[in-house]
Design an enzyme around this catalytic site. Structure first.
Site, short mmCIF file in Angstrom:
data_model
loop_
_atom_site.label_atom_id
_atom_site.label_comp_id
_atom_site.label_asym_id
_atom_site.label_seq_id
_atom_site.Cartn_x
_atom_site.Cartn_y
_atom_site.Cartn_z
N ARG A 1 -8.52 -1.24 -3.71
CA ARG A 1 -7.61 -0.08 -3.68
C ARG A 1 -7.40 0.28 -2.22
O ARG A 1 -8.35 0.35 -1.44
CB ARG A 1 -8.20 1.10 -4.44
CG ARG A 1 -7.40 2.40 -4.23
CD ARG A 1 -7.78 3.49 -5.20
NE ARG A 1 -7.34 3.13 -6.54
CZ ARG A 1 -7.45 3.96 -7.58
NH1 ARG A 1 -7.98 5.16 -7.43
NH2 ARG A 1 -7.03 3.58 -8.77
N LYS B 1 -13.96 1.18 12.35
CA LYS B 1 -14.08 0.69 13.73
C LYS B 1 -12.79 0.04 14.23
O LYS B 1 -12.73 -0.44 15.36
CB LYS B 1 -15.22 -0.31 13.83
CG LYS B 1 -16.57 0.22 13.36
CD LYS B 1 -17.62 -0.90 13.37
CE LYS B 1 -18.94 -0.41 12.81
NZ LYS B 1 -19.96 -1.49 12.76
N HIS C 1 0.07 0.01 -9.41
CA HIS C 1 -1.27 -0.02 -9.99
C HIS C 1 -1.16 -0.86 -11.27
O HIS C 1 -1.17 -0.34 -12.39
CB HIS C 1 -1.71 1.40 -10.31
CG HIS C 1 -3.18 1.57 -10.58
ND1 HIS C 1 -4.03 0.50 -10.74
CD2 HIS C 1 -3.93 2.69 -10.73
CE1 HIS C 1 -5.26 0.96 -10.98
NE2 HIS C 1 -5.21 2.28 -10.98
#
Length: 353
Positions: free
Chosen positions: A150, A129, A178
């Site tokens: 993530r 949105k 990561h």
């Protein structure tokens, strides 16, 4: 904490990168923490968030790995652990994930905690949105004690950490980093090879877009006499920032186009997938890179007996299925190690040593 009772020493340095800035003192001077001996039970973990590999020094890695080995015993012998009973973890994933998300959720539940999860926050959250990341984080932290995120944008985890008053764990931010994958990778190398100093590691595949190999390179630089070989198609070569960092840390590295030669020299062949999703509309470049370097029986035949093949997964065709039966195929053991490392991190961030 009282200096006399602490096994952590904190001193101020000018221009020295630190492991972390406190959530409640973002503008304070940097503090560089050293771990000496074994931290006492109940001592606060000195990181508020896990955002990038540069946060960890060698002593911290050693201590985390010791906690992870303890988590192996909990997982195998005490499935009813209540160590994190009463804590809630929110997993906020804007990109697809199987291993990372499920291993974090398994880690939390195995320690007695609870999980709030959304698998595709990019499509099935208020982000669709138009809600900003910062507003999402402010909302979700009201429902949970720690957020594992993530995101598709590099740097998103740092933005989240700057917003939240609870711990943020970066579970991958676009082509950025990561760090928990890098932690489990180094943990796996130590378990499989028996050492971290003096090793030779071949990083193969998509090195330009691979956040796993970037994060791993940062951690390998913490160890002595390490040599890294970069093997990749021209369109996805390792970027200069990592090469420059390794050079600044005195780590020897070499680019090669010959996977067979590199595999014969290495203790670890770390294969990665060519990431189609990072090429956008340049499918021609993806097709140019895909399939150039494949770990198969021929590669195994030149590898040393003690060496291992690793892969962050998922794989496509860059490791043939015939490799799976070889004891040097470590990638599924590697994935299992992710559970122990993430159990350790959740424990440390939420309740301390």
């Amino acid at each position: 904490m009282a200096a006399s009772s602490s096994l952590f020493s904190c001193s101020r340095h000018t221009g020295v990168p630190a492991l972390n800035i406190s959530k409640h003192s973002k503008n304070n001077s940097w503090c560089h923490w050293k771990i000496s001996n074994k931290p006492p039970m109940g001592q606060k973990f000195h990181l508020d968030d896990v955002i990038e590999s540069q946060q960890f020094d060698r002593d911290t890695l050693t201590a985390i790995f010791e906690v992870a080995r303890g988590m192996e015993n909990i997982e195998k012998n005490s499935p009813g652990s209540q160590l994190l009973k009463g804590y809630l973890m929110a997993t906020l994933f804007y990109e697809p994930s199987t291993r990372t998300r499920l291993s974090f959720e398994s880690a939390m539940k195995r320690l007695g905690g609870e999980v709030l999860t959304t698998e595709n926050a990019r499509e099935f959250s208020s982000a669709a949105k138009g809600e900003t990341l910062e507003d999402t984080i402010r909302t979700v932290e009201g429902y949970s004690d720690i957020i594992v995120m993530r995101h598709f944008e590099s740097g998103a985890a740092r933005r989240a950490a700057a917003t939240a008053d609870i711990p943020i764990i970066n579970a991958g931010d676009g082509p950025g980093q990561h760090p928990t994958q890098a932690l489990l990778d180094v943990y796996t190398i130590e378990r499989e090879i028996g050492k971290l100093d003096g090793i030779r590691v071949g990083l193969v595949g998509d090195l330009a877009n691979g956040r796993t190999v970037r994060s791993l390179a940062y951690l390998l630089a913490k160890y002595s006499n390490v040599k890294i070989y970069f093997v990749s198609p021209d369109v996805v070569k390792m970027k200069d920032d990592i090469k420059d960092y390794l050079t600044s840390m005195g780590v020897e590295w070499e680019e090669s186009a010959d996977l067979m030669e590199v595999a014969s020299k290495c203790d670890v062949v770390y294969q990665t997938r060519i990431q189609k999703e990072r090429f956008g509309e340049r499918i021609d470049l993806y097709e140019e890179a895909r399939g150039k370097y494949i770990v198969n029986q021929d590669v195994l035949n030149v590898m040393q007996k003690h060496a291992v093949v690793m892969h962050p997964l998922p794989r496509l065709d860059e490791i043939t299925v015939e490799v799976d039966a070889d004891p040097r195929a470590a990638y599924f053991r590697q994935a299992k190690n992710g559970l122990y490392i993430r159990m350790a991190l959740l424990k440390l961030l939420l309740v301390g040593w």
